[in-house]
Design a protein around this motif. Structure first.
Motif, PDB file in Angstrom:
ATOM      1  N   PHE A 100       0.840  -1.186   0.000  1.00 22.90           N
ATOM      2  CA  PHE A 100       0.000   0.000   0.000  1.00 22.90           C
ATOM      3  C   PHE A 100       0.881   1.243   0.000  1.00 22.90           C
ATOM      4  O   PHE A 100       1.939   1.259   0.621  1.00 22.90           O
ATOM      5  N   LEU A 154     -11.352  -2.764   3.570  1.00 22.67           N
ATOM      6  CA  LEU A 154     -11.037  -3.232   2.226  1.00 22.67           C
ATOM      7  C   LEU A 154     -11.848  -4.468   1.855  1.00 22.67           C
ATOM      8  O   LEU A 154     -11.514  -5.183   0.921  1.00 22.67           O
ATOM      9  N   GLN A 155     -12.921  -4.726   2.593  1.00 19.36           N
ATOM     10  CA  GLN A 155     -13.666  -5.956   2.409  1.00 19.36           C
ATOM     11  C   GLN A 155     -14.609  -5.906   1.204  1.00 19.36           C
ATOM     12  O   GLN A 155     -15.278  -6.883   0.893  1.00 19.36           O
ATOM     13  N   THR A 178     -17.420   4.025   1.205  1.00 13.52           N
ATOM     14  CA  THR A 178     -16.481   3.139   1.874  1.00 13.52           C
ATOM     15  C   THR A 178     -15.699   3.902   2.938  1.00 13.52           C
ATOM     16  O   THR A 178     -15.214   5.006   2.689  1.00 13.52           O
ATOM     17  N   VAL A 194     -12.351   3.692   5.235  1.00 13.28           N
ATOM     18  CA  VAL A 194     -11.052   3.025   5.327  1.00 13.28           C
ATOM     19  C   VAL A 194     -10.292   3.592   6.519  1.00 13.28           C
ATOM     20  O   VAL A 194     -10.225   4.817   6.688  1.00 13.28           O
ATOM     21  N   ALA A 204      -3.231   0.176  -3.868  1.00 16.75           N
ATOM     22  CA  ALA A 204      -2.931  -1.205  -3.474  1.00 16.75           C
ATOM     23  C   ALA A 204      -2.274  -1.867  -4.671  1.00 16.75           C
ATOM     24  O   ALA A 204      -2.829  -1.865  -5.772  1.00 16.75           O
ATOM     25  N   TRP A 252     -12.827   0.483  -6.060  1.00 21.96           N
ATOM     26  CA  TRP A 252     -11.459   0.749  -6.481  1.00 21.96           C
ATOM     27  C   TRP A 252     -11.434   0.809  -8.007  1.00 21.96           C
ATOM     28  O   TRP A 252     -12.255   0.183  -8.682  1.00 21.96           O
ATOM     29  N   GLN A 279     -12.528  -5.298  -4.515  1.00 24.90           N
ATOM     30  CA  GLN A 279     -11.290  -5.502  -3.781  1.00 24.90           C
ATOM     31  C   GLN A 279     -10.105  -5.271  -4.717  1.00 24.90           C
ATOM     32  O   GLN A 279     -10.191  -5.537  -5.913  1.00 24.90           O
TER      33      GLN A 279
END
Length: 286
Positions: free
Chosen positions: A13, A42-43, A70, A72, A109, A155, A284
């Motif tokens: 990351f 990140l699920q 989301t 984080v 990521a 993402w 993901q």
């Protein structure tokens, strides 16, 4: 070979600050900020059900789902072995790069198998100093939990683009790198009399453009579709039925699975060309 790659692959990351220049490559020897744990949140892209409540009647009418934002969380160590003064300076740089939530940072990521994926986040909250049960008060180190919130739940990846000419368009295929359906964008240029275009059997036929640019730009996005001539003039009202209903389907277990595109031009010239592009999206990042 695949087993060896899978066994040695790992996810990294790093974060780009609101100035779009400051980079925090967590875990690198020269980076004063490192992750204490894997980021939380990140699920996958969460959603909620939308019901219309009925007054005086049992139950409710189901209307669909709504994608949620989301959240984080990063648990980080900010450290500088030289002294606490140097550590405070690094901590100030770290906080400054996060902004105040008006602008977004970008969290990346990266893995060998999946490549680069990122999500844009806004600072939401920073918890007070937390040493995570490790060396409370150690000079030159400080721990904290930073919470971000996203505008969009998914993402994304670099845009994928393929170009087909009058020969290659006969066997046109495309791979969706994401795990979400992708709405395609087409840029059609060159000479032709008409063209039938779409994903598999979801087709729309367009005539030869009348403008001197001789081409079409199409965005099939279900939320905000667009049909323009190649000069940028909106012509959607002239073609009220020119809408596409089928996106590029998401990848399956085999990430190399491709989908057939239908590109059938009539009397294409040697300069005929179709550029097909989309933005991969995934729940993901690996």
């Amino acid at each position: 070979m695949d087993e060896l790659v899978q066994a040695t692959d790992f996810i990294r990351f790093y974060l780009v600050g609101v100035d779009k220049q400051t980079r925090w490559q967590f875990g690198r020897p020269y980076c004063p900020v490192r992750l204490h744990t894997v980021p939380e949140g990140l699920q996958g892209a969460s959603f909620e059900h939308d019901f219309q409540q009925l007054v005086g009647v049992d139950g409710a009418i189901y209307r669909g789902t709504v994608d949620k934002q989301t959240t984080v969380k990063l648990k980080v160590w900010v450290a500088d072995p030289r002294s606490s003064a140097w550590a405070r300076q690094q901590h100030s740089r770290w906080r400054e790069s996060l902004g105040r939530g008006k602008e977004t940072v970008r969290l990346y990521a990266v893995s060998r198998e999946s490549g680069y994926w990122w999500i844009d986040l806004r600072l939401d909250a920073v918890a007070e100093a937390d040493y995570f049960d490790q060396y409370p008060g150690r000079v030159g180190e400080i721990g904290e939990t930073v919470t971000f919130i996203s505008d969009r739940a998914y993402w994304q990846h670099f845009d994928e683009t393929k170009i087909f000419d009058r020969e290659s368009c006969k066997t046109a295929r495309m791979v969706n790198l994401g795990d979400q359906p992708a709405w395609l964008r087409y840029a059609i240029t060159g000479t032709f009399d008409s063209i039938e275009i779409g994903v598999e059997d979801d087709l729309v036929t367009l005539p030869k453009p009348t403008n001197t640019g001789n081409g079409w730009f199409i965005d099939t996005d279900e939320v905000w579709p667009a049909l323009m001539d190649i000069t940028g003039v909106d012509v959607q009202e002239q073609f009220p039925k020119a809408y596409w209903n089928k996106p590029l389907p998401p990848r399956s277990i085999d990430r190399r699975t491709s989908t057939a595109l239908t590109i059938n031009p009539v009397n294409p010239g040697p300069d005929f060309q179709v550029e097909v592009a989309y933005t991969p999206r995934t729940e993901q990042a690996w």
